[in-house]
Design a protein around this motif. Structure first.
Motif, PDB file in Angstrom:
ATOM      1  N   GLU A 190       0.825  -1.218   0.000  1.00 61.14           N
ATOM      2  CA  GLU A 190       0.000   0.000   0.000  1.00 61.14           C
ATOM      3  C   GLU A 190       0.857   1.265   0.000  1.00 61.14           C
ATOM      4  O   GLU A 190       0.331   2.366  -0.153  1.00 61.14           O
ATOM      5  CB  GLU A 190      -0.930   0.001   1.223  1.00 61.14           C
ATOM      6  CG  GLU A 190      -2.022  -1.020   1.113  1.00 61.14           C
ATOM      7  CD  GLU A 190      -3.054  -0.900   2.213  1.00 61.14           C
ATOM      8  OE1 GLU A 190      -3.141   0.166   2.859  1.00 61.14           O
ATOM      9  OE2 GLU A 190      -3.764  -1.902   2.434  1.00 61.14           O
ATOM     10  N   GLN A 191       2.158   1.126   0.204  1.00 56.23           N
ATOM     11  CA  GLN A 191       3.013   2.326   0.266  1.00 56.23           C
ATOM     12  C   GLN A 191       3.737   2.618  -1.050  1.00 56.23           C
ATOM     13  O   GLN A 191       4.309   3.687  -1.211  1.00 56.23           O
ATOM     14  CB  GLN A 191       4.066   2.176   1.387  1.00 56.23           C
ATOM     15  CG  GLN A 191       3.474   1.861   2.744  1.00 56.23           C
ATOM     16  CD  GLN A 191       2.518   2.928   3.257  1.00 56.23           C
ATOM     17  OE1 GLN A 191       2.355   3.986   2.646  1.00 56.23           O
ATOM     18  NE2 GLN A 191       1.865   2.650   4.371  1.00 56.23           N
ATOM     19  N   THR A 192       3.731   1.678  -1.983  1.00 54.36           N
ATOM     20  CA  THR A 192       4.492   1.889  -3.227  1.00 54.36           C
ATOM     21  C   THR A 192       4.000   3.135  -3.964  1.00 54.36           C
ATOM     22  O   THR A 192       4.795   4.016  -4.329  1.00 54.36           O
ATOM     23  CB  THR A 192       4.370   0.645  -4.143  1.00 54.36           C
ATOM     24  OG1 THR A 192       4.678  -0.497  -3.364  1.00 54.36           O
ATOM     25  CG2 THR A 192       5.316   0.734  -5.321  1.00 54.36           C
ATOM     26  N   GLU A 193       2.700   3.205  -4.164  1.00 50.01           N
ATOM     27  CA  GLU A 193       2.126   4.336  -4.892  1.00 50.01           C
ATOM     28  C   GLU A 193       2.357   5.667  -4.135  1.00 50.01           C
ATOM     29  O   GLU A 193       2.817   6.640  -4.739  1.00 50.01           O
ATOM     30  CB  GLU A 193       0.632   4.057  -5.119  1.00 50.01           C
ATOM     31  CG  GLU A 193      -0.127   5.117  -5.887  1.00 50.01           C
ATOM     32  CD  GLU A 193       0.294   5.196  -7.334  1.00 50.01           C
ATOM     33  OE1 GLU A 193       0.786   4.183  -7.857  1.00 50.01           O
ATOM     34  OE2 GLU A 193       0.155   6.292  -7.919  1.00 50.01           O
ATOM     35  N   PRO A 194       2.059   5.743  -2.817  1.00 50.37           N
ATOM     36  CA  PRO A 194       2.337   7.002  -2.100  1.00 50.37           C
ATOM     37  C   PRO A 194       3.809   7.421  -2.160  1.00 50.37           C
ATOM     38  O   PRO A 194       4.104   8.612  -2.238  1.00 50.37           O
ATOM     39  CB  PRO A 194       1.927   6.684  -0.652  1.00 50.37           C
ATOM     40  CG  PRO A 194       0.920   5.608  -0.763  1.00 50.37           C
ATOM     41  CD  PRO A 194       1.310   4.794  -1.963  1.00 50.37           C
TER      42      PRO A 194
END
Ligand code: SF4
Length: 558
Positions: A327-331
């Motif tokens: 869930e942190q790749t995009e942010p």
């Protein structure tokens, strides 16, 4: 982001002279001040302070003191003492030799203002902007990311302790503001139950006794909530965070059965992400990664990793422990884009990649996301003579799949999986599979024919080509550089106290991590300027004897 004019405050002559005498060869603070000036100015912090009156100490100094505090792992008191007594600190902060400093509580107040103004990332970004102008980092290089677990500053509690402590914390909060009101109705037995910390060794043993005790605590908690919500109670009691936490915890932990409060079965509890472990840090969550379990948070560090260039932390994300890495790749990509520091290659572990992210990163931001795709986990892929997906031929035009025995699929159904991703469900003929002599190689289901779940064409082909590519020596050599980020996490843990949060709550923990990232960058900048080389992975004497060259290959770490 425009750069401020530097330096904003000249170093007092006497301070400069004494510092040069004390450190004839300089030290990291003197080097930093000479090379980068003050890094911050009061302009960046203007929204945080009143326009009336003057702050006792300039915000730019307080920001630098917070960073220096993490560079040396100092408490607030120790940092305030260092401002008064250390000549190298006075040099960097442009303070007179006789400057009296400030009360240590100013630092806590300053951190609260930073959080309230959402300026945490700006502290890091301001330093990165100057590094960019110096040519130490650039856009479209290589970067790598990894995460590590962060322990909350609380005692880890079991379920019964947690329930008891939640009620005790609410009682303490109410007793602080309305002692007479509470004393007027509370039962004397409560002083025995909640007068001291709820600890395992004082709790009943045995499943039934513990269940009964939990329900007694539950009934006491309900009493407190009913009293707080009664007309006789001061309404503001309902606003106390510990009371609200009690209310929310009781909803998750208990249910009402014919007028009796019952403890929920473990299977009926809310998901981990919605469940707090302790009233003393309600945001801390239970986390689990491979064999490690913990209560607290997770920090993700992203750093540059071009060979022969300075390796600097470019982004810091803190999440609760239960949030998966993917869930942190995009942010991370969005944040790097905003900083104009998007990488050309982004090296990550398997937790940060899937085919969707790989495609969108490449298409939207031009980033080659490099991470191992998870292998096919089916039993057919693990057994040598079994028929896994790679042995089926897919005709995307006719929407037919041919099995290893030459039979064509019967149905092709586009649908969604449990996570909402588009998939195609393919099923073979019941008659073909029942009569097939190789059935045991294909399916273990006695009644149903073989079925397959495919991703859409582009994702399917990408997944298979990446799995193939990742077996090549070239890919593995390129990916080898990711390992260096483990050294970065290790540096953060060993030198800057990254493993354990100093503060309560996600926002303050994040500020700690950002300050740690800046401290790591300053260490790296001063090492680079003084010619200290990157540290290489240490290989044990025994490991160097191995014939396998992969054991002895040494990536750059820092
Ligand atoms: S079990 Fe069915 S799908 Fe599998 S090989 Fe035999 S016929 Fe083909």
């Amino acid at each position: 982001m425009s750069l401020h004019p530097r330096p904003i405050d000249p170093i007092p002559e006497a301070t400069a002279r004494v510092a040069r005498q004390a450190f004839p060869k300089g030290n990291r603070y003197i080097l930093l001040r000479d090379e980068l000036g003050t890094i911050y100015t009061d302009v960046e912090f203007a929204p945080l302070f009143s326009v009336h009156g003057q702050s006792a100490l300039s915000p730019w100094r307080l920001a630098l003191i917070c960073v220096m505090q993490f560079l040396e792992d100092l408490t607030d008191r120790q940092a305030a003492d260092a401002v008064r007594s250390r000549i190298d600190w006075k040099y960097l902060l442009s303070l007179d030799l006789g400057d009296p400093g400030f009360d240590f509580s100013v630092l806590s107040e300053f951190r609260n203002r930073i959080i309230a103004g959402h300026l945490e990332q700006r502290l890091l970004d301001q330093l990165l902007e100057q590094c960019k102008q110096k040519g130490w980092i650039k856009e479209r290089g290589k970067q790598r990311t990894d995460s590590t677990h962060v322990l909350a500053a609380i005692r880890t509690l079991n379920r019964l302790e947690s329930i008891g402590e939640t009620l005790r914390a609410a009682l303490n909060a109410v007793a602080t503001v309305e002692p007479e009101w509470l004393k007027g109705w509370v039962s004397s037995a409560w002083f025995e139950r909640y007068g001291r910390p709820v600890e395992e060794y004082r709790l009943p043993k045995g499943k039934e006794a513990r269940q009964t005790y939990a329900e007694t605590i539950g009934a006491d908690g309900m009493d407190l909530l009913e009293q707080v919500w009664s007309e006789a109670a001061p309404p503001y009691l309902r606003e106390i965070p510990a009371v609200d936490h009690l209310r929310q915890t009781w909803i998750g932990q208990f249910w009402v059965d014919n007028g009796h409060l019952r403890l929920r079965d473990a299977k009926d509890l809310p998901p981990v992400g919605k469940r707090s472990n302790s009233p003393y840090d309600p945001e801390a969550r239970y986390g689990n990664k491979r064999s490690t379990t913990w209560t607290g948070y997770k920090v993700h560090l992203t750093e540059t990793c071009d060979a022969d260039a300075m390796h600097l932390v470019t982004h810091v994300i803190t999440s609760t422990a239960n949030v998966p890495d993917i869930e942190q790749t995009e942010p991370i990509h969005q944040a790097l884009k905003a900083k104009r520091l998007l990488p050309r290659e982004h090296l990550v572990d398997a937790g940060y990649v899937d085919t969707g992210l790989f495609m969108t990163s490449r298409k939207t931001d031009g980033i080659e996301l490099m991470g191992p795709m998870r292998p096919n986990g089916s039993w057919q892929a693990k057994e040598a003579d079994a028929y896994d997906l790679s042995q089926f031929h897919i005709n995307w035009n006719t929407k037919k799949v041919t099995c290893p025995q030459g039979k064509k699929s019967k149905s092709w159904t586009p649908t969604k999986d449990a996570w909402g991703n588009a998939v195609i469900y393919v099923k073979f003929s019941r008659t073909h599979c029942r009569l097939c002599q190789y059935r045991t190689h294909c399916t273990r289901c006695a009644t149903e024919p073989r079925s397959l779940t495919l991703r859409p064409k582009a994702a399917h082909q990408l997944l298979h080509s990446m799995r193939h590519q990742q077996k090549t020596l070239e890919w593995q050599q390129q990916y080898h550089q990711r390992a260096g980020v483990e050294g970065t996490l290790s540096q953060g843990i060993e030198c800057f106290g990254l493993r354990r949060t100093r503060y309560i709550g996600l926002a303050k923990t994040h500020l700690q991590h950002v300050l740690t990232g800046i401290a790591m960058n300053i260490t790296r900048i001063t090492s680079w300027l003084t010619g200290i080389p990157h540290v290489h992975t240490r290989i044990s004497r025994f490991a160097t004897l191995a014939d396998d060259s992969s054991l002895c290959s040494v990536p750059n770490l820092l």
